[in-house]
Design a protein around this motif. Structure first.
Motif, PDB file in Angstrom:
ATOM      1  N   SER A   1      -2.381  -0.165 -11.875  1.00 28.68           N
ATOM      2  CA  SER A   1      -2.276   0.638 -10.827  1.00 28.68           C
ATOM      3  C   SER A   1      -0.842   1.403 -10.841  1.00 28.68           C
ATOM      4  O   SER A   1       0.431   0.665 -11.362  1.00 28.68           O
ATOM      5  N   VAL A   2      -0.745   2.470 -10.391  1.00 31.53           N
ATOM      6  CA  VAL A   2       0.591   3.336 -10.474  1.00 31.53           C
ATOM      7  C   VAL A   2       0.816   3.875  -9.262  1.00 31.53           C
ATOM      8  O   VAL A   2       0.039   4.475  -8.498  1.00 31.53           O
TER       9      VAL A   2
ATOM     10  N   ARG B   1      10.344   7.638 -12.613  1.00 37.69           N
ATOM     11  CA  ARG B   1      10.008   6.023 -12.357  1.00 37.69           C
ATOM     12  C   ARG B   1       8.516   5.681 -11.872  1.00 37.69           C
ATOM     13  O   ARG B   1       8.283   6.619 -10.783  1.00 37.69           O
ATOM     14  N   PHE B   2       7.960   4.686 -12.133  1.00 34.55           N
ATOM     15  CA  PHE B   2       6.677   4.219 -11.753  1.00 34.55           C
ATOM     16  C   PHE B   2       6.805   2.684 -11.228  1.00 34.55           C
ATOM     17  O   PHE B   2       7.259   2.139 -12.087  1.00 34.55           O
ATOM     18  N   LYS B   3       6.232   2.503 -10.291  1.00 30.06           N
ATOM     19  CA  LYS B   3       5.746   0.998  -9.855  1.00 30.06           C
ATOM     20  C   LYS B   3       4.517   0.779 -10.420  1.00 30.06           C
ATOM     21  O   LYS B   3       3.364   1.353 -10.201  1.00 30.06           O
ATOM     22  N   ILE B   4       4.619  -0.181 -11.530  1.00 32.86           N
ATOM     23  CA  ILE B   4       3.475  -0.667 -11.912  1.00 32.86           C
ATOM     24  C   ILE B   4       2.855  -2.021 -11.479  1.00 32.86           C
ATOM     25  O   ILE B   4       3.879  -3.027 -11.441  1.00 32.86           O
TER      26      ILE B   4
ATOM     27  N   LYS C   1      -9.166   3.388 -10.935  1.00 30.99           N
ATOM     28  CA  LYS C   1      -9.619   4.741 -10.490  1.00 30.99           C
ATOM     29  C   LYS C   1      -9.560   4.823  -8.912  1.00 30.99           C
ATOM     30  O   LYS C   1      -8.980   5.997  -8.278  1.00 30.99           O
ATOM     31  N   ALA C   2      -9.646   3.739  -8.293  1.00 26.48           N
ATOM     32  CA  ALA C   2      -9.528   3.655  -6.757  1.00 26.48           C
ATOM     33  C   ALA C   2      -8.221   3.638  -6.399  1.00 26.48           C
ATOM     34  O   ALA C   2      -8.051   3.730  -5.235  1.00 26.48           O
ATOM     35  N   GLY C   3      -7.122   3.285  -7.082  1.00 24.04           N
ATOM     36  CA  GLY C   3      -5.752   3.455  -6.576  1.00 24.04           C
ATOM     37  C   GLY C   3      -5.467   1.922  -6.061  1.00 24.04           C
ATOM     38  O   GLY C   3      -4.131   2.050  -5.812  1.00 24.04           O
TER      39      GLY C   3
ATOM     40  N   ALA D   1       8.249   0.897 -14.508  1.00 22.71           N
ATOM     41  CA  ALA D   1       8.472   1.765 -15.827  1.00 22.71           C
ATOM     42  C   ALA D   1       9.091   2.972 -15.874  1.00 22.71           C
ATOM     43  O   ALA D   1       8.999   3.715 -14.724  1.00 22.71           O
ATOM     44  N   TYR D   2       9.508   3.595 -16.857  1.00 21.94           N
ATOM     45  CA  TYR D   2      10.301   4.803 -16.650  1.00 21.94           C
ATOM     46  C   TYR D   2       9.713   5.904 -17.704  1.00 21.94           C
ATOM     47  O   TYR D   2       9.386   5.343 -18.907  1.00 21.94           O
TER      48      TYR D   2
END
Length: 469
Positions: A343-344, A205-208, A329-331, A160-161
């Motif tokens: 998660s991100v 940029r994010f890895k979802i 929340k734990a990632g 996602a961007y």
């Protein structure tokens, strides 16, 4: 399936389950109910159609919503050629769909996806390959399969961007996009302003990794939820609070209209389109619900062109506790519980200056003009001065820079997407290529938020007992 023949009786369809690969647009289908019969009678091919046939004929929609079960008369499914079955054999279909006793094949039925690789898209791809800033050959367009990358209530990963400033804040209670959607937003809202709107100067940029709740899947049989707009950390779309209380905090999607720009992905991005049209490749906008998504700053509290905001202001402590949002929340990987649906991972950023070939943005739009005026007044320059702009909508071009020329030109729009992809690859070669997001949400049904939650197959979560009503 195209036809359902019942033995010895006529059958009026009860279910208003829209086929995920359907041709009816989301606007035409919005507001459907369980009393209106089928909303989409377009033939569909391949395993996706068969999957939906399984869901409908086994009453996955109705039984999943209301817990109702009843018998079905014997049925005959009329399909296309036998190649439609792919890796799902006829024996498996006959053995798993209640009431189906016969399969009929019609190899003469026309393929509704024929011509999906239209001439204009092929030409745009060829031209984009020539003009792209990447030093590698741009991949050719591939025909749309009209099916998501992963079908079912299972985990998916994609990039996602977000177009944003140097300020960093979590990917919660915000909207993002696929790359085509981010470029569309930049062209419409950011580079058309001088200086750029909200001090936006980069694409992050994010890895979802996403796993929406089984409660949602049991009703919609879709991977993505509907898109909800966020502004200042608050959802501004009606019914978003009702939706999140009904299903948990789910990642949503929406295809963008191509009427205001020619940005398109090379793969099919949505099922909400007429097969074979450019809209099947439309940019996507995404929504990521965070804590207390339907409370927060009001419109009058959002200062224009402000770079940072305290978006938690206006959210009550009770709401923050009972509506925790969907980011895990734990990632770790998402669990598919209402409060852990995505998660991100941060996956790099590129600057708009390096993308457009601007060495110094302040000099480009600001000081260069005054330097030119000085030269003109002293006779060092005879031509009149013009203030530089990245993009002028009246000209459909820039002044002093031409990266953003041609907002509705498919060739140029594809070249800009390729240039951004190439820049991400060159700066972050360690990040893998991922499948693109596929928006498969159908519609919100009438009175849907009054239905009891269907927890079949869902992991246990205490949130359902503490959620606000």
């Amino acid at each position: 399936f195209d036809q359902v023949e019942l033995e010895g009786q006529e059958w009026e369809p009860l279910l208003s389950c829209s086929c995920p690969g359907g041709s009816s647009s989301s606007q035409r289908r919005r507001g459907g109910s369980l009393e209106n019969g089928y909303q989409d009678e377009t033939p569909h091919r391949g395993p996706r159609a068969l999957t939906w046939a399984v869901a409908v004929t086994s009453l996955g929609c109705l039984a999943g919503l209301a817990g109702v079960t009843f018998g079905l008369p014997s049925m005959k499914l009329s399909l296309g050629d036998e190649g439609d079955l792919n890796d799902q054999s006829a024996e498996e279909l006959l053995g798993n769909v209640p009431g189906v006793t016969e399969l009929a094949f019609d190899p003469t039925r026309p393929d509704p996806l024929a011509g999906v690789k239209s001439a204009d898209l092929a030409e745009a791809a060829a031209l984009a390959a020539q003009d792209a800033a990447a030093d590698t050959e741009a991949p050719a367009f591939r025909a749309a399969s009209m099916s998501p990358r992963t079908w079912g209530a299972s985990e998916v990963s994609f990039y996602a961007y977000r177009a944003q400033s140097a300020a960093h804040y979590p990917l919660e209670n915000v909207n993002a996009a696929d790359l085509a959607g981010a470029m569309w937003y930049l062209h419409h809202e950011v580079v058309a302003a001088t200086p750029r709107k909200y001090h936006i100067d980069r694409i992050r940029r994010f890895k979802i990794t996403m796993l929406n709740t089984r409660e949602f899947w049991n009703v919609h049989h879709a991977t993505f939820a509907p898109f909800f707009a966020f502004d200042g950390g608050r959802c501004t779309t009606p019914d978003c609070g009702n939706f999140y209380r009904q299903y948990g905090f789910l990642v949503g999607c929406q295809a963008v209209s191509l009427a205001e720009g020619a940005y398109q992905e090379e793969h099919a991005t949505t099922s909400q389109c007429e097969p074979g049209t450019s809209q099947c490749y439309a940019p996507l906008w995404l929504s990521f619900p965070g804590p207390c998504p339907d409370e927060g700053l009001q419109q009058q509290e959002l200062a224009g062109n402000q770079e940072t905001l305290d978006v938690s202001r206006g959210k009550s402590s009770d709401c923050l506790s009972r509506m925790p949002g969907g980011r895990c929340k734990a990632g770790g990987p998402p669990t598919g519980t209402p409060d852990c649906t995505y998660s991100v991972e941060e996956a790099g950023e590129i600057l708009l200056d390096e993308l457009a070939g601007i060495d110094d943005y302040n000099d480009f739009w600001n000081t260069s003009y005054y330097e030119c005026q000085k030269q003109f007044s002293t006779g060092q320059r005879t031509e009149p001065c013009r203030r530089h702009k990245e993009y002028d909508g009246h000209l459909d071009a820039g002044v002093g820079n031409h990266f953003w020329d041609g907002k509705r030109d498919p060739r140029r729009c594809q070249a800009r997407i390729r240039a951004a992809e190439a820049l991400f690859r060159s700066k972050y070669p360690q990040w893998p290529e991922l499948s693109k997001a596929f928006c498969d949400f159908d519609t919100i049904y009438a009175n849907e938020f009054t239905w009891p939650a269907n927890h079949t197959g869902a992991p246990e979560s205490s949130w359902w007992q503490s959620r606000p009503q």
